[in-house]
Design a protein around this motif. Sequence first.
Motif, PDB file in Angstrom:
ATOM      1  N   ASP A  76       0.871  -1.189   0.000  1.00 31.00           N
ATOM      2  CA  ASP A  76       0.000   0.000   0.000  1.00 31.00           C
ATOM      3  C   ASP A  76       0.904   1.234   0.000  1.00 31.00           C
ATOM      4  O   ASP A  76       1.624   1.471   0.971  1.00 31.00           O
ATOM      5  CB  ASP A  76      -0.900  -0.012   1.234  1.00 31.00           C
ATOM      6  N   LYS A 121       3.690   6.590   4.234  1.00 29.70           N
ATOM      7  CA  LYS A 121       4.292   5.267   4.450  1.00 29.70           C
ATOM      8  C   LYS A 121       3.975   4.321   3.297  1.00 29.70           C
ATOM      9  O   LYS A 121       2.901   4.408   2.692  1.00 29.70           O
ATOM     10  CB  LYS A 121       3.723   4.630   5.733  1.00 29.70           C
ATOM     11  N   ALA A 153       3.314   0.457   3.141  1.00 30.67           N
ATOM     12  CA  ALA A 153       3.090  -0.726   3.977  1.00 30.67           C
ATOM     13  C   ALA A 153       3.116  -1.955   3.083  1.00 30.67           C
ATOM     14  O   ALA A 153       2.634  -1.917   1.951  1.00 30.67           O
ATOM     15  CB  ALA A 153       1.744  -0.626   4.691  1.00 30.67           C
ATOM     16  N   VAL A 163       2.606  -6.393   3.123  1.00 30.17           N
ATOM     17  CA  VAL A 163       2.261  -7.607   3.852  1.00 30.17           C
ATOM     18  C   VAL A 163       2.541  -8.817   2.962  1.00 30.17           C
ATOM     19  O   VAL A 163       2.547  -8.718   1.731  1.00 30.17           O
ATOM     20  CB  VAL A 163       0.776  -7.648   4.292  1.00 30.17           C
ATOM     21  N   ARG A 177       4.757  -8.432   7.925  1.00 29.56           N
ATOM     22  CA  ARG A 177       4.441  -7.104   7.411  1.00 29.56           C
ATOM     23  C   ARG A 177       5.572  -6.146   7.749  1.00 29.56           C
ATOM     24  O   ARG A 177       6.327  -6.364   8.688  1.00 29.56           O
ATOM     25  CB  ARG A 177       3.114  -6.594   7.960  1.00 29.56           C
ATOM     26  N   ARG A 209       6.925  -1.711   7.120  1.00 29.84           N
ATOM     27  CA  ARG A 209       6.588  -0.348   6.687  1.00 29.84           C
ATOM     28  C   ARG A 209       7.864   0.441   6.475  1.00 29.84           C
ATOM     29  O   ARG A 209       8.812   0.295   7.243  1.00 29.84           O
ATOM     30  CB  ARG A 209       5.770   0.378   7.761  1.00 29.84           C
ATOM     31  N   LYS A 212      -6.624  -5.687   9.400  1.00 28.73           N
ATOM     32  CA  LYS A 212      -5.349  -5.039   9.673  1.00 28.73           C
ATOM     33  C   LYS A 212      -4.599  -4.801   8.355  1.00 28.73           C
ATOM     34  O   LYS A 212      -4.639  -5.627   7.468  1.00 28.73           O
ATOM     35  CB  LYS A 212      -4.512  -5.935  10.590  1.00 28.73           C
ATOM     36  N   GLU A 213      -3.915  -3.662   8.272  1.00 27.56           N
ATOM     37  CA  GLU A 213      -3.166  -3.321   7.050  1.00 27.56           C
ATOM     38  C   GLU A 213      -4.064  -3.540   5.832  1.00 27.56           C
ATOM     39  O   GLU A 213      -3.669  -4.185   4.850  1.00 27.56           O
ATOM     40  CB  GLU A 213      -1.884  -4.171   6.936  1.00 27.56           C
ATOM     41  N   SER A 214      -5.282  -2.994   5.899  1.00 30.52           N
ATOM     42  CA  SER A 214      -6.294  -3.349   4.902  1.00 30.52           C
ATOM     43  C   SER A 214      -5.882  -2.994   3.476  1.00 30.52           C
ATOM     44  O   SER A 214      -6.156  -3.753   2.547  1.00 30.52           O
ATOM     45  CB  SER A 214      -7.617  -2.686   5.252  1.00 30.52           C
ATOM     46  N   ALA A 230      -2.832  -2.835   2.109  1.00 29.66           N
ATOM     47  CA  ALA A 230      -1.820  -3.774   1.620  1.00 29.66           C
ATOM     48  C   ALA A 230      -2.414  -5.185   1.501  1.00 29.66           C
ATOM     49  O   ALA A 230      -2.161  -5.899   0.527  1.00 29.66           O
ATOM     50  CB  ALA A 230      -0.607  -3.777   2.564  1.00 29.66           C
ATOM     51  N   ARG A 231      -3.239  -5.559   2.480  1.00 23.76           N
ATOM     52  CA  ARG A 231      -3.872  -6.889   2.440  1.00 23.76           C
ATOM     53  C   ARG A 231      -4.768  -6.996   1.202  1.00 23.76           C
ATOM     54  O   ARG A 231      -4.743  -8.002   0.480  1.00 23.76           O
ATOM     55  CB  ARG A 231      -4.687  -7.108   3.722  1.00 23.76           C
TER      56      ARG A 231
END
Length: 296
Positions: A9, A14, A16, A18, A29, A31, A284-286, A288-289
Motif C-alpha cells: 500500500d 508510508k 506498507a 504484507v 508485514r 513499513r 489489519k493493514e487493509s 496492503a492486504r
Amino acid sequence: MSAVRIGIDVGGTKIAAVVLDAHGEMISRTRVDTPGDYSSLIAAVPAVIERCGQAARNIMGVGIGMPGSQSPKTGLWRNCNMTFVNGRDVVSDLTAAIPYPTRIENDANCFALSEALGGAADGRAVVYALTLGTGVGGGLVIDGRVRRGPLAIAGEAGHMPIVLADGATPRPCYCGNFDCAELFVSGTGMARDHRERTGANLTAPQIIGVMRTGDVHARETFQRWVDRLARLIGALTNALDPDAIVLGGGLSAIDELLDALNAATPRYVFGQEAAPLIVIGETKESGARGAALLWP
Ligand SMILES: [Zn+2]
C-alpha cells in the motif's frame, strides 16, 4: 514451499507491505517511509518486496494499491494526491522494476476488497467502501472482485457533488468541479467548515475531542458533517443498494459515528424507510492486504 502473495500500500507518508500465505493468513508485514520523488518511489517498491521476500521465496504475485488510477485513455497515472506520480507511466515503470507478476489498483478499491474478503463485509455480494481521511476515497467490490469500470473511476464518490440545503456559494474542487463531497466529508472538510463557522482553527480529531467536553459548536460541526456524509451515503444507496457500506480512514474511528449515521441516513434514501448496512472496516493493514488479494 507454498506460494505467497505480497501486497503493498503506497500511501502519502508510508509504504506498507504484507505477505499472505496460501490460506490468506498474514505471515509478515513491514513499513517504510514513502520517498518524496518519483524515481526514488519506483526504486523503493521493489526494495520493500525484496525485504518481504526474505520470508518466502515462492512469490506468486505482487499487488500494489495507491491513490489515483491509470487513465484508460493515456495509460498514465492520474488523480493521485502524491502529485509527482500524476502523468507518469506508473504501471509500466513498476512492473518493469518488479521481478514478479504485478497488479496495480486504486487504494480504496484494495481497502474494499480486504473488507469484502475476510473483513467487516465478509461474504457480502456488493460492497461499497468509503475512506474518510484527509481526502475521501471510494471503492466497489462485486462478488469478491474489484469493479474498476471502463473509465477506471467506479466508486469515486468523493467527487460526486453534494447539494447543500443552505444554498451556499458553489465551492471549487481541485478536480475542476464544484461542491464535491470530498470538500465536506473529508477531515480537512470538517476542519474548514468548523473554522468558517466559528473562527476556531482545529483539526478534525481536535473538533471531536472538544465535542466530547460538551462544546456546542463542535457538536454542531459534527452534526453537519454527519448530515453531509448521510446525504452522500443516501445517494450511493439509491445508485447501488449495496449489501454493505464499509467505512475506513481515520474519521471512521470516531465512536459516535455509526449511531449518528444510522439515524441520519434513512431520510436521504429513496422511500426513507431504512439506512443501508453500514459497518466500520476491521482488517489489519487493509490497503496492503487488499492489494495482495488482487491475486485470488
Ligand atoms: Zn472534485
